[in-house]
Design a protein around this motif. Structure first.
Motif, short mmCIF file in Angstrom:
data_model
loop_
_atom_site.label_atom_id
_atom_site.label_comp_id
_atom_site.label_asym_id
_atom_site.label_seq_id
_atom_site.Cartn_x
_atom_site.Cartn_y
_atom_site.Cartn_z
N GLY A 136 0.84 -1.19 0.00
CA GLY A 136 0.00 0.00 0.00
C GLY A 136 0.87 1.23 0.00
O GLY A 136 2.10 1.16 0.06
N ASP A 137 0.23 2.39 -0.09
CA ASP A 137 0.90 3.67 0.13
C ASP A 137 2.03 3.90 -0.87
O ASP A 137 3.18 4.16 -0.50
N LEU A 138 1.69 3.82 -2.15
CA LEU A 138 2.64 4.10 -3.21
C LEU A 138 2.26 5.43 -3.86
O LEU A 138 1.13 5.60 -4.32
N GLY A 139 3.21 6.37 -3.88
CA GLY A 139 2.90 7.71 -4.34
C GLY A 139 3.53 8.07 -5.67
O GLY A 139 4.42 7.37 -6.18
N ASN A 140 3.08 9.19 -6.22
CA ASN A 140 3.66 9.75 -7.43
C ASN A 140 5.07 10.29 -7.16
O ASN A 140 5.97 10.16 -7.99
N GLU A 141 5.27 10.87 -5.99
CA GLU A 141 6.58 11.38 -5.57
C GLU A 141 7.22 10.37 -4.62
O GLU A 141 6.56 9.86 -3.71
N ASN A 142 8.49 10.06 -4.84
CA ASN A 142 9.23 9.10 -4.04
C ASN A 142 8.61 7.69 -4.09
O ASN A 142 8.47 7.03 -3.06
N PRO A 143 8.28 7.18 -5.28
CA PRO A 143 7.74 5.82 -5.37
C PRO A 143 8.88 4.80 -5.39
O PRO A 143 9.11 4.11 -6.39
N GLN A 144 9.58 4.67 -4.29
CA GLN A 144 10.89 4.03 -4.32
C GLN A 144 10.86 2.59 -4.85
O GLN A 144 11.77 2.16 -5.55
N PHE A 167 -3.05 5.85 -3.02
CA PHE A 167 -2.50 5.94 -4.37
C PHE A 167 -2.05 7.38 -4.63
O PHE A 167 -2.76 8.32 -4.30
N ALA A 168 -0.91 7.55 -5.24
CA ALA A 168 -0.49 8.81 -5.87
C ALA A 168 -0.10 9.91 -4.89
O ALA A 168 0.86 10.63 -5.11
N TYR A 169 -0.84 10.08 -3.81
CA TYR A 169 -0.60 11.18 -2.84
C TYR A 169 -0.63 12.55 -3.53
O TYR A 169 0.36 13.26 -3.58
N ASP A 170 -1.77 12.98 -4.00
CA ASP A 170 -3.06 12.30 -3.99
C ASP A 170 -3.67 12.43 -5.37
O ASP A 170 -3.38 13.39 -6.10
N ASN A 360 -0.59 -24.43 11.99
CA ASN A 360 -1.89 -24.58 12.66
C ASN A 360 -2.10 -23.53 13.77
O ASN A 360 -2.37 -23.87 14.93
N PRO A 361 -1.96 -22.26 13.43
CA PRO A 361 -2.18 -21.20 14.42
C PRO A 361 -3.64 -21.18 14.88
O PRO A 361 -4.53 -21.67 14.19
N LYS A 362 -3.85 -20.60 16.05
CA LYS A 362 -5.19 -20.57 16.65
C LYS A 362 -5.87 -19.22 16.52
O LYS A 362 -6.84 -18.93 17.23
N ALA A 363 -5.38 -18.40 15.60
CA ALA A 363 -5.98 -17.09 15.34
C ALA A 363 -5.46 -16.61 13.98
O ALA A 363 -4.49 -17.16 13.45
N PRO A 364 -6.09 -15.59 13.41
CA PRO A 364 -5.63 -15.08 12.12
C PRO A 364 -4.22 -14.47 12.20
O PRO A 364 -3.77 -14.01 13.24
N VAL A 365 -3.55 -14.47 11.05
CA VAL A 365 -2.23 -13.85 10.91
C VAL A 365 -2.41 -12.50 10.22
O VAL A 365 -3.14 -12.39 9.23
N HIS A 366 -1.74 -11.46 10.72
CA HIS A 366 -1.82 -10.12 10.17
C HIS A 366 -0.47 -9.70 9.60
O HIS A 366 0.58 -9.92 10.23
N ILE A 367 -0.50 -9.08 8.41
CA ILE A 367 0.68 -8.51 7.78
C ILE A 367 0.37 -7.05 7.45
O ILE A 367 -0.65 -6.75 6.82
N VAL A 368 1.24 -6.12 7.86
CA VAL A 368 1.10 -4.70 7.52
C VAL A 368 2.22 -4.36 6.53
O VAL A 368 3.40 -4.53 6.85
N THR A 369 1.85 -3.87 5.34
CA THR A 369 2.86 -3.63 4.30
C THR A 369 2.55 -2.32 3.57
O THR A 369 1.94 -2.32 2.51
N GLY A 370 2.98 -1.21 4.18
CA GLY A 370 2.66 0.10 3.62
C GLY A 370 3.88 0.95 3.33
O GLY A 370 3.81 2.18 3.42
N SER A 371 4.98 0.30 2.96
CA SER A 371 6.24 1.05 2.79
C SER A 371 6.74 1.04 1.35
O SER A 371 7.94 1.07 1.10
N ALA A 372 5.83 1.00 0.37
CA ALA A 372 6.27 0.97 -1.03
C ALA A 372 6.98 2.25 -1.43
O ALA A 372 7.87 2.23 -2.28
N GLY A 373 6.56 3.38 -0.83
CA GLY A 373 7.25 4.65 -1.10
C GLY A 373 6.30 5.76 -1.47
O GLY A 373 5.52 5.64 -2.42
#
Length: 439
Positions: A136-144, A167-170, A360-373
């Protein structure tokens, strides 16, 4: 002398007279693909600034070029900025595609054609093992991360891209010209593989109009929430933003919740869960995070997780709903970092075991991935995270996901700061799916 003066005056004014004429913009641009959710189909979306026909000409790679042709339609989108800039969004759905076959295509009309692109029709088998890039969080400026993603997409490393909001910011800025430029930037990814999206907070201006008009997602909700199937996975895209922009209608919270519960019920019918055991959600704002920025996910009473009590009636959150229907994996962005959590529910860790937490985890797994640039750079972490935080990175980057089969799913984080190095990875292994997996 008067004639000479007239000619002189005309020649000096000619550039201004030409500039005063509106340009003719019939050339397609901002080409991108999406998957309509129907096997053997693909949707092509693009923009022109004058009204033209909407045609995709295509054919099998190695066959006769542009042997096939499909017509679609366009809709007029007028941005709500001061200039009220108008553009035409063209949509064409291709059907009857051969699974796994590669097609060459261009789009437009006899008034202008796009470059030539190609795509591979998605495999509709439940035994297909799709590969994704997600961020997530990929912008027009600094889309590394963009250059690396462009190269890897054209190397056919991915079947689908998931862009989890912002997207884009903004997109609305400079009378939507930033949106235009961003869509041109991602064309080198999105014209080759389905680019599946959900809305984020940076799309909120003018009631998410740039997001709702520019992208073409399955369902009839303008991409705010929808679901689709691929391989052994049922993938659900939601809007976390309904909890935050109540001026656009509190009823959206309840409409989404009603749709979401019905969708989860359907996905959990024994005959459906047997063939598509993985249920994966994507939404912009996380339920949990350990960033040091006082966002929703840093609070115990997160709106996304626990709901809101200041609406009438009170609006339930999503954590109990996802747990009740056995959601396996929850993908988020918004925080400009990467964070992998231990299996978590109710703020508590529920690992499969100490030695193999994701088996076999006993709860959902969460991934946060907002560093695209983007222009807001990366965030900082709280130095004292809670027990559910397993791995954190402030590097720019993105995540890869491989749904291998009904029991095995692989995730890895790519650091663009470290030249594409994989800095984190896990195997999520589940011998049983559904609510009974938590017992």
């Amino acid at each position: 002398m008067e004639l000479v003066y007239t000619i002189y005056l005309f020649l000096n004014l000619a550039p201004w007279l030409v500039l005063g004429l509106p340009p003719i913009w019939t050339q397609p641009e901002q080409v991108h693909l999406s998957y309509p959710g129907v096997p053997g189909s693909m949707e092509v979306t693009w923009t022109t600034f004058n009204k033209t026909d909407s045609t995709v000409e295509y054919g099998l790679l190695g066959g006769r070029l542009f042997d096939l042709s499909t017509q679609g339609n366009s809709t007029l989108f007028v941005d709500s900025g001061d200039e009220k800039r108008a553009m035409y969004i063209h949509r064409v759905i291709l059907i009857g595609l051969k699974p796994t076959a590669t097609y060459v295509y261009h789009c437009g009309s006899d008034e202008g054609w796009s470059d030539v692109f190609y795509f591979t029709a998605l495999n509709d088998s439940v035994h297909f093992s799709p590969k994704f890039a997600l961020y997530g969080d990929l912008g027009n400026e600094n889309p590394q991360s963009l250059a690396r993603l462009q190269k890897e997409t054209q190397m056919e490393m991915y079947d689908v891209i998931l862009h989890i909001g912002d997207f884009a910011y903004d997109m609305h800025e400079d009378n939507a010209r930033i949106g235009d430029e961003f869509m041109r930037q991602i064309q080198s990814i999105a014209a080759y593989v389905p680019y599946m999206t959900c809305p984020g907070n940076h799309e909120s201006t003018y009631n998410f109009s740039n997001y709702r008009n520019r992208f073409s997602m399955p369902g009839q909700t303008e991409g705010l929430w929808y679901s689709w199937n691929l391989g052994s996975a049922h993938i659900i895209s939601i809007s976390t933003e309904v909890y935050f922009y109540l001026d656009f209608g509190q009823e959206l919270i309840f409409r989404q919740l009603e749709w979401l519960e019905k969708d989860l019920q359907e996905a959990n019918h024994p005959e459906n869960r047997a063939v598509r055991p993985w249920i994966i959600t994507m939404g912009h704002r996380p339920m949990y995070c350990s960033d040091d920025d006082q966002d929703d996910c840093t609070k115990f009473d997160s709106y996304v997780r626990l709901g809101r009590n200041d609406t009438k009636p009170p609006a339930p959150g999503l954590e109990d709903l996802f747990y009740r229907y056995g959601v396996d994996l929850e993908l988020w962005a918004h925080e400009h970092t990467y964070e992998r959590l231990w299996p978590v529910y109710g703020d508590k860790v529920y690992n499969g075991s100490m030695e193999q937490p994701y088996v076999n985890p006993k709860a959902p797994v969460h991934i946060v991935t907002g560093s695209a640039g983007c222009r807001e750079r990366t965030d900082k972490f709280n130095p004292n995270p809670k027990d559910w935080s397993a791995f954190r990175s402030t590097d720019y980057g993105y995540t890869r996901m491989h749904v291998v089969n009904a029991s095995h799913l692989y995730l890895e984080e790519v650091s663009d700061d470290q030249n594409g190095k994989v800095i984190d990875s896990i195997w999520l292994v589940k011998e049983k799916h559904g609510p009974s997996a938590w017992l």
